[in-house]
Design an enzyme around this catalytic site. Structure first.
Site, short mmCIF file in Angstrom:
data_model
loop_
_atom_site.label_atom_id
_atom_site.label_comp_id
_atom_site.label_asym_id
_atom_site.label_seq_id
_atom_site.Cartn_x
_atom_site.Cartn_y
_atom_site.Cartn_z
N LYS A 21 0.59 -1.40 0.24
CA LYS A 21 0.02 -0.14 -0.07
C LYS A 21 0.57 1.79 -0.09
O LYS A 21 0.18 1.99 -0.41
CB LYS A 21 -0.42 0.11 0.85
CG LYS A 21 -0.46 0.04 2.10
CD LYS A 21 -0.14 -1.64 2.94
CE LYS A 21 0.95 -1.75 4.02
NZ LYS A 21 0.53 -2.83 4.80
N LYS A 69 -3.71 3.21 2.65
CA LYS A 69 -4.99 2.63 2.41
C LYS A 69 -6.36 3.65 2.44
O LYS A 69 -7.44 2.86 1.24
CB LYS A 69 -5.52 1.14 3.80
CG LYS A 69 -4.56 0.53 3.54
CD LYS A 69 -4.69 -0.75 5.36
CE LYS A 69 -3.18 -1.27 5.23
NZ LYS A 69 -2.92 -1.53 6.57
P1 NAP Z 1 9.19 -9.16 5.63
O1 NAP Z 1 8.27 -10.04 6.66
O2 NAP Z 1 9.93 -8.22 6.52
O3 NAP Z 1 9.54 -9.72 4.38
C1 NAP Z 1 9.86 -9.09 3.58
C2 NAP Z 1 11.04 -9.97 2.06
O4 NAP Z 1 10.84 -9.71 1.32
C3 NAP Z 1 11.93 -10.35 2.87
O5 NAP Z 1 11.46 -12.09 2.48
C4 NAP Z 1 12.76 -10.02 3.11
O6 NAP Z 1 14.31 -11.03 2.37
C5 NAP Z 1 12.70 -9.47 0.92
N1 NAP Z 1 13.10 -8.48 0.37
C6 NAP Z 1 13.14 -7.26 1.22
N2 NAP Z 1 14.13 -6.43 0.76
C7 NAP Z 1 14.20 -6.73 -0.63
C8 NAP Z 1 15.53 -6.34 -1.81
N3 NAP Z 1 15.93 -5.67 -1.96
N4 NAP Z 1 15.60 -7.65 -2.66
C9 NAP Z 1 14.66 -8.75 -2.03
N5 NAP Z 1 13.92 -9.27 -1.48
C10 NAP Z 1 13.89 -8.12 -0.54
O7 NAP Z 1 7.48 -8.43 4.76
P2 NAP Z 1 6.72 -8.65 5.45
O8 NAP Z 1 5.52 -8.57 6.13
O9 NAP Z 1 5.81 -10.07 4.64
O10 NAP Z 1 5.17 -7.79 3.71
C11 NAP Z 1 5.21 -7.63 2.57
C12 NAP Z 1 4.61 -6.80 1.97
O11 NAP Z 1 3.27 -7.28 2.51
C13 NAP Z 1 5.19 -5.29 2.89
O12 NAP Z 1 4.53 -3.87 1.26
C14 NAP Z 1 3.88 -4.98 3.81
O13 NAP Z 1 3.45 -3.65 3.84
C15 NAP Z 1 2.74 -6.14 3.19
N6 NAP Z 1 2.17 -6.71 4.13
C16 NAP Z 1 2.55 -7.25 4.55
C17 NAP Z 1 1.17 -7.92 6.00
C18 NAP Z 1 1.56 -8.12 7.56
O14 NAP Z 1 0.24 -8.66 7.91
N7 NAP Z 1 2.54 -8.44 7.02
C19 NAP Z 1 -0.41 -7.23 5.43
C20 NAP Z 1 -0.18 -6.84 4.53
C21 NAP Z 1 0.18 -6.01 3.45
P3 NAP Z 1 14.95 -11.63 3.38
O15 NAP Z 1 14.47 -12.65 3.78
O16 NAP Z 1 16.40 -11.84 2.77
O17 NAP Z 1 14.91 -10.83 4.62
N1 HSE Z 2 1.18 -3.30 9.31
C1 HSE Z 2 -0.06 -3.96 8.24
C2 HSE Z 2 -1.50 -3.82 9.64
C3 HSE Z 2 -0.33 -4.66 7.96
O1 HSE Z 2 -1.01 -3.69 10.85
O2 HSE Z 2 -2.42 -3.69 9.61
C4 HSE Z 2 -1.30 -4.98 6.74
O3 HSE Z 2 -1.70 -4.12 6.12
#
Ligand code: NAP
Ligand code: HSE
Length: 439
Positions: free
Chosen positions: A108, A205
Site C-alpha cells: 500500500k 490504505k
Molecule cells: P517481511 O516479513 O519483512 O518480508 C519481506 C521480504 O522481502 C523478505 O523475504 C526480504 O528478504 C525480502 N526483501 C526485502 N527487501 C528486498 C530486496 N531489496 N530484494 C529482494 N528481497 C527483498 O515483510 P511482510 O510482512 O511479508 O510484508 C511484505 C509486504 O506486504 C509489505 O509491503 C507489507 O506492507 C505488505 N503487507 C504485510 C502484511 C502483514 O501482515 N505482514 C499485511 C498486508 C500487507 P529477506 O528474507 O532476505 O530479509
Molecule cells: N502493518 C499492517 C497492519 C499490515 O498492521 O495493518 C496489514 O496491512
C-alpha cells in the site's frame, strides 16, 4: 498486449519471502486442488527472490537474490511483489508491466504514491487486494460489488497493529510499548512500525479506497493524519466513562462535489459495530446510496489472511488470461477510467466534535482561562471532567488533568485553540485532542 495461457499453468515469480510471501507459498501448496479448480489452471511458483540468500529458511521454491532474474524470466506470467518499501517496488512494477507480465502486490505504501502511474501503464492485470485490510476482500467489494452505488461514506479500522495495541491497552491494561512489541512478534507490523502507529499506513490504505470509490488521486500529504502515539490510559478511561471507545479510523465522506479524508484516533459510540472490532481484526463500513450501509470484517494483518488476498488476485488473473482479456478492457485497475472530478476538502475546513486532555496547574482561575480560550475560538464545551490533582515531580507542584468534549467545531478553530491554550502559563504541555465521530 493480450495474453493466453498456452499450458494449463500460471507461472509466478515472488519477490519477498517474509511473513506474507512464505504464507502465499504455503497456502498455494496446502490448498492446491481447490485453488486449481477455481482458477481453471494450476498456479505454480517458479522462483522466489529474497534480500539475504544466506539466511537459513525452509522454502520449497528455488531462491535467488537477483530481482531481475524474476522479471526477465520469459516463463514467468505474473510477478508478485511482497518485499515492502516504496520506490524499488514501483520500479519492479513498471519493469514487470513493460515485459507484458501481470503484477500483484500487497504494498500500500507504493500504491499510495504510484497507483495512477501504474494504472495508466497497465496493459496487463494488476492485483492489489492484499494492500488494504489483509484478508478482507474490500477492493473487490468496492470495485465490483458496490459499483452501482454512489459512495457516501467509508469509515474503517484499516490498520491491524494499531487496533491490536488499542485493544490491549483498553481491555488488558497493557502499556503501548508492550503491545507494539507483541504485534511485531505476531508479524502484524510493518518493517518500520512507525507507519502503523503514526496513521500513515491507514492513510495509504484510505487513499487506495478513495480512488476506487471516487476516482481521485489523493496523496497522504493531502489528508489530515494523526496516529495513536499520544493515547494515554486516562483518554481510554474518559471514553469508557462517556460510552465511547477509541479506534484509529480512516474516514472518507462525500459532500456534494468534494471529499473529506482523514485518519485519526476517534472516539466512537461503544454500541456501534466498529467498536466491537478488536485485536488485529479490521472492519470497513461503506455507505452506498442504494445498498445503504454494509460492513466488511476480518483479519487485517498476518501472513495467512494476507496470502488469502494475494492468491485471490492470482486466481482472478488466471481466469482473465484463460478468457483472453486485456486488463484495460476487462477490469480497469482502479475501477475508474474517468478524470478526477471531486475536490478534496482542505484540512482546516473539516468539522468534528473533539475531546481535549489538558494538563494544567491546579489553582484558582485555571478553568476560567481554559474556558475563555475555547470561547474566544467559538468552541463550546459539551462535557467536562477534572481528574484528582497529582504531584508533578518535575516542578514539585500539584497539577490537574482537565478532560472535556466539545460541540462540533472546525479543525481551524481547534488548532487555534490548542495554540492559545499552549501559550497559557498555567497549561503545562500541548493539549491532546481526539476527534469524536457520532454518526
Ligand atoms: P517481511 O516479513 O519483512 O518480508 C519481506 C521480504 O522481502 C523478505 O523475504 C526480504 O528478504 C525480502 N526483501 C526485502 N527487501 C528486498 C530486496 N531489496 N530484494 C529482494 N528481497 C527483498 O515483510 P511482510 O510482512 O511479508 O510484508 C511484505 C509486504 O506486504 C509489505 O509491503 C507489507 O506492507 C505488505 N503487507 C504485510 C502484511 C502483514 O501482515 N505482514 C499485511 C498486508 C500487507 P529477506 O528474507 O532476505 O530479509
Ligand atoms: N502493518 C499492517 C497492519 C499490515 O498492521 O495493518 C496489514 O496491512
Amino acid at each position: 498486449m493480450s495474453k493466453v495461457l498456452t499450458q494449463k499453468q500460471l507461472k509466478v515469480g515472488v519477490i519477498g519471502v517474509g511473513v506474507v510471501g512464505s504464507s502465499v507459498i504455503a497456502t498455494l501448496e496446502k490448498n492446491r486442488d481447490i485453488i486449481t479448480a477455481r482458477a481453471g489452471v494450476e498456479i505454480i511458483i517458479k522462483k522466489a527472490c529474497v534480500r539475504d540468500i544466506s539466511k537459513p529458511r525452509a522454502c520449497p521454491i528455488p531462491l535467488t537474490d537477483d530481482i531481475d532474474e524474476i522479471i526477465n524470466d520469459d516463463e514467468i506470467d505474473v510477478v508478485v511483489e511482497l518485499m515492502g518499501g516504496r520506490e524499488l517496488p514501483y520500479h519492479i512494477a513498471k519493469a514487470t508491466l513493460s515485459k507484458g507480465k501481470a503484477f500483484v502486490t500487497a504494498n500500500k505504501a507504493m500504491l499510495a504514491y504510484h497507483r495512477y502511474e501504474l494504472a495508466k501503464l497497465a496493459r496487463t492485470p494488476i492485483g492489489f487486494e492484499a494492500s488494504v485490510c489483509g484478508g478482507i476482500p474490500i477492493i473487490n467489494a468496492l470495485k465490483v460489488g458496490l459499483s452501482a452505488n454512489e459512495i457516501l461514506a467509508i469509515r474503517g479500522i484499516l490498520n491491524g497493529t494499531s487496533n491490536y495495541i488499542l485493544t490491549k491497552m483498553t481491555q488488558d491494561g497493557w502499556d503501548f510499548t508492550q503491545a507494539l512489541k507483541k504485534a511485531q512478534e505476531l508479524g502484524y507490523a510493518e518493517a518500520d512500525p512507525s507507519l502503523d502507529i503514526n496513521g500513515l499506513d491507514a492513510a495509504h490504505k484510505l487513499s487506495i479506497l478513495a480512488s476506487i470509490a471516487y476516482g481521485i488521486d489523493v496523496r497522504p500529504e493531502d489528508m489530515l493524519i494523526e496516529g495513536i502515539e499520544h493515547i494515554a490510559p486516562e483518554d481510554i478511561e474518559f471514553a469508557k466513562e462517556f460510552g465511547y471507545c477509541i479506534k484509529l479510523l480512516g474516514i472518507a465522506k462525500k459532500h456534494d462535489s468534494s471529499i473529506e479524508l482523514r485518519v485519526h484516533p476517534t472516539m466512537i459510540d461503544e454500541e456501534k459495530l466498529l467498536a466491537d472490532v478488536d485485536g488485529v481484526m479490521n472492519a470497513v463500513s461503506v455507505v452506498g446510496d442504494c445498498a445503504g450501509e454494509s460492513v466488511y470484517y476480518g483479519a487485517g494483518a498476518g501472513g495467512n489472511a494476507t496470502a488469502s488476498s494475494v492468491i485471490s488476485d492470482l486466481v482472478a488473473i488466471a481466469r482473465l488470461y484463460s478468457q483472453n482479456h486485456r486488463q484495460d478492457q476487462a477490469n480497469p485497475m482502479l475501477g475508474f477510467i474517468t478524470e478526477q472530478s471531486y475536490a478534496i476538502i482542505p484540512k482546516q475546513d473539516i468539522t468534528s466534535r473533539y475531546y481535549l486532555r489538558i494538563l494544567a496547574d491546579d489553582k484558582h482561575g485555571v478553568l476560567e482561562k481554559i474556558a475563555a480560550t475555547l470561547s474566544h475560538n467559538k468552541i463550546s464545551i459539551s462535557t467536562f471532567l477534572q481528574k484528582p490533582s497529582t504531584l508533578d515531580s518535575s516542578s514539585s507542584q500539584n497539577c490537574a488533568k482537565v478532560l472535556l468534549a466539545t460541540h462540533t467545531t472546525s479543525e481551524f478553530a481547534i488548532q487555534n485553540a490548542i495554540t492559545g491554550l499552549q501559550s497559557l502559563e498555567v497549561v503545562r504541555q500541548k493539549p491532546v485532542i481526539i476527534r469524536i465521530e457520532d454518526e
